[in-house]
Design a protein around this motif. Structure first.
Motif, PDB file in Angstrom:
ATOM      1  N   GLU A 133      34.832  -1.357  21.862  1.00 15.82           N
ATOM      2  CA  GLU A 133      34.126  -0.324  22.165  1.00 15.82           C
ATOM      3  C   GLU A 133      34.180   0.787  21.326  1.00 15.82           C
ATOM      4  OE1 GLU A 133      35.706   0.869  26.307  1.00 15.82           O
ATOM      5  OE2 GLU A 133      34.169  -0.579  27.185  1.00 15.82           O
ATOM      6  N   HIS A 134      33.046   1.247  21.136  1.00 12.00           N
ATOM      7  CA  HIS A 134      33.003   2.429  20.065  1.00 12.00           C
ATOM      8  C   HIS A 134      31.801   3.491  20.838  1.00 12.00           C
ATOM      9  CE1 HIS A 134      35.517   0.828  17.178  1.00 12.00           C
ATOM     10  NE2 HIS A 134      34.794  -0.438  16.953  1.00 12.00           N
ATOM     11  N   CYS A 176      33.970   8.478  16.197  1.00 10.22           N
ATOM     12  CA  CYS A 176      34.005   7.681  17.600  1.00 10.22           C
ATOM     13  C   CYS A 176      35.120   8.377  18.429  1.00 10.22           C
ATOM     14  CB  CYS A 176      34.601   6.105  17.197  1.00 10.22           C
ATOM     15  SG  CYS A 176      34.969   5.250  18.425  1.00 10.22           S
ATOM     16  N   HIS A 184      41.159   4.999  16.201  1.00  9.34           N
ATOM     17  CA  HIS A 184      39.805   4.688  15.975  1.00  9.34           C
ATOM     18  C   HIS A 184      39.366   5.546  14.576  1.00  9.34           C
ATOM     19  CE1 HIS A 184      38.147   2.282  19.372  1.00  9.34           C
ATOM     20  NE2 HIS A 184      39.300   2.350  19.603  1.00  9.34           N
ATOM     21  N   LEU A 189      36.177   5.563  11.597  1.00  7.20           N
ATOM     22  CA  LEU A 189      34.758   5.766  12.352  1.00  7.20           C
ATOM     23  C   LEU A 189      34.310   7.335  12.332  1.00  7.20           C
ATOM     24  CD1 LEU A 189      35.033   3.005  15.036  1.00  7.20           C
ATOM     25  CD2 LEU A 189      33.590   3.314  13.276  1.00  7.20           C
TER      26      LEU A 189
HETATM   27 CU   LIG Z   1      35.861   3.646  17.984  1.00  7.32          CU
END
Ligand SMILES: [Cu+2]
Length: 343
Positions: A133-134, A176, A184, A189
């Motif tokens: 998931e992001h 993210c 993350h 990200l």
């Molecule tokens: Cu992420």
């Protein structure tokens, strides 16, 4: 003799793959600086089977601004549409022989620099082609449901439309916001979001520098530091600028694990606008200190040509890659004007 040969081979392997000697290959639980307990996914890359799948040019990234696809609403509001695709399976050679699993927005770390004018309507079509998931969480002012925190976007093609008004004026990070957040972010990200004032800033040679760190052995400490991802890049490829020309740097600190970072400029001082939200500078200095996601705008001009360093004055960071050079050339335009005036 056999002992000698084994020693030579042993040292060669260590010299070739120094940062992988203590890589973690299992999920790891650790306590973050905020006291939260998080677990990593434990994925590691074996350098023997690695090929870079990322094409990233820090010199191109430096001055590359993405204004989106522009249209207008009946009431005159400017709409800027962007498509941002997240992936988490790319491999990048971050330093000769050092491969790292980067998680990317539109294929690179940092992601594209998103740029708009205050009051524009942003429509960001986010597609998550990753396996996890992001989200996209923008710093700035927007509705709660556009904050990219409580609306995780599923992998393998999940989509979300972020829609909000650009503001406030300044330079902001986006990243993210899925847990464990440190993981993350350190994988890459993040990117930069610039909101220009309606009355444009003075023309300048503009550039973006994201200060980042790379934890290539997953021990929650950075092994490399950089301005724009590649350690030492702007030292080996100096940024060419001109004398007597205004330089404007949008700087964002995305280093995790280390509480602070800083930015020192040689042979000059810069006007500094924290977060870029005020049009009047707060400082005139050659050193700023930045905590996580702290950012601002630097403005300066060189009077004398030559090579000038810029780097973290936290020497550990500069020795591990966060260092660069401005190569200041005589401004030919100014010289032409001087010739016109007969000086
Ligand atoms: Cu992420």
């Amino acid at each position: 003799m056999i002992l000698l040969i084994s020693l030579v081979i042993g040292f060669s392997v260590i010299a070739l793959f120094p940062t992988f000697s203590d890589a973690q290959s299992e999920p790891k639980t650790f306590v973050t600086h905020s006291g939260a307990i998080v677990q990593t996914s434990g994925e590691i890359i074996d350098p023997l089977y690695t090929v870079s799948t990322v094409d990233f040019d820090p010199m191109e990234y430096l001055r590359d601004f993405n204004y989106g696809q522009v249209s207008e609403l009946p009431d005159g509001t400017v709409v800027r549409e962007f498509t941002i695709i997240a992936e988490d399976d790319k491999i990048m050679e971050v330093s000769p022989g050092v491969f790292y699993n980067v998680w990317t927005f539109n294929g690179t770390v940092p992601g594209p620099t998103i740029r708009a004018t205050e009051g524009d309507l942003l429509r960001i079509n986010f597609i998550n082609n990753g396996s996890k998931e992001h989200t996209m969480h923008f710093h700035g002012i927007h509705q709660a449901e556009m904050d990219g925190v409580f609306e995780p976007v599923g992998g393998n093609g999940g989509q979300f439309l972020y829609e909000f008004e650009a503001g406030p004026v300044g330079v902001h990070p986006y990243h993210c916001h899925v847990m464990p957040l440190e993981e993350h972010i350190v994988h890459g990200l993040y990117g930069v979001f610039i909101v220009d004032p309606k009355e444009e800033r003075q023309p300048a040679d503009e550039m973006v520098m994201v200060l980042n760190g790379l934890d290539t052995d997953f021990d929650t400490e950075n092994n490399f530091y950089a301005a724009n991802t590649i350690p030492f890049y702007y030292q080996h490829h100096p940024i060419q600028i001109n004398t007597n020309e205004l330089i404007r740097v949008y700087v964002v600190n995305m280093v995790e694990f280390d509480p602070i970072n800083n930015f020192h400029l040689h042979g000059n001082l810069y006007k500094y606008y924290p977060t870029g939200t005020d049009l009047v500078p707060s400082f005139y200095t050659d050193m700023i200190t930045l905590s996580q996601t702290e950012r601002g705008i630097m403005e300066f001009e060189y009077n004398y040509p030559g090579k000038y360093l810029f780097h973290a004055h936290k020497v550990e960071f500069s020795e591990k890659g966060w260092i660069g050079i401005f190569l200041v050339n005589e401004n030919s335009k100014k010289n032409t004007q001087e010739l016109d005036r007969g000086t």
